[in-house]
Design an enzyme around this catalytic site. Sequence first.
Site, PDB file in Angstrom:
ATOM      1  N   HIS A   1      96.693 -36.625 -68.399  1.00 16.14           N
ATOM      2  CA  HIS A   1      96.131 -37.248 -69.600  1.00 16.14           C
ATOM      3  C   HIS A   1      96.000 -36.207 -70.715  1.00 16.14           C
ATOM      4  CE1 HIS A   1      92.323 -38.654 -71.827  1.00 16.14           C
ATOM      5  NE2 HIS A   1      93.326 -39.395 -72.280  1.00 16.14           N
TER       6      HIS A   1
ATOM      7  N   HIS B   1      94.214 -34.462 -80.142  1.00 25.08           N
ATOM      8  CA  HIS B   1      93.262 -35.342 -79.461  1.00 25.08           C
ATOM      9  C   HIS B   1      92.402 -36.039 -80.506  1.00 25.08           C
ATOM     10  CE1 HIS B   1      90.305 -35.835 -75.838  1.00 25.08           C
ATOM     11  NE2 HIS B   1      90.573 -36.960 -76.447  1.00 25.08           N
TER      12      HIS B   1
END
Length: 298
Positions: free
Chosen positions: A49, A95
């Site tokens: 991830h 992110h």
Amino acid sequence: MRTGTFAGAFLVSCVASVAALVAPRATVCNGHADLCSRSYGNTSYLGSHDSFAISGDILALARTQEVSLTDQLNLGVRMLQAQSHMDDGELKFCHTSCLLFDGGLVVNYLKTVKSWLDANPNEVLTFIFTNPEELSLTTIWQPVFEASGIASIAYIPPSTPVARGAWPTLGSLIDSGKRVLIFFDNTAGGGLNYVMPEFDMIWEPPFSETDDSFPCRVDRISGSLSTAQHMSMLNHNLNIELFGSILIPDYGSARETNSMPSILANSNGCASLAGGVAANFVMLDFVNIGEGWLRSIV
């Protein structure tokens, strides 16, 4: 002269045909001989991830991994997930925001992966990228896929969507030289034949989970295929909620979250929604912690 030219051309053609017939076939695929005859859609892969969000600093709260991209691949990761953003005119992996965690240029990330693939010619790899800004595949993404060399080894499906049972085997993907499969959550109108729409072929349960029991339901899916005809992914990464609204990866629970009992419980909980079969992709934070690597061999 004409006869000689024809004879030479005929000889070259024959040699090329014989070479094609005796070309070696893959006998070990993703580390195991028995996977060569296994369909891509009937195999489970360890996933990372936000694979770019790498830091060894425990105070870097937005990090999701702590070992390098190459180390992740060496651990057995065969699905790399990442989120893209444009930052000052450059395509990066970040992110949520590049101010929160800047993972660097996409082209450099892809070059690192291509170098690893060149050194490991019997491996099939999947990219699942999010494209929240709906960046054009042809004007923004195609140049970086081509500059990195990934485009030359990307799988192009004969048509889409591809049902779970209709994918080629890992061995045939390796033999063809097209052993990188690329999925986008948002293809922004398409236009690139090796970038496939994720949710038309892969369904996902909820993400950003804070419940360590990972209750399962179909959260994101699209297209004409039934749920059972889709491949599936476990978003098996646990988060902590701060101040009522901010989520950060739960590093302290990573060993338990990434244990086989936790992963298998999540997989079993989703199996009835996936036609009674195991998930294809098990996506983890901190892939170097726990037992997630065991899911890379199923």
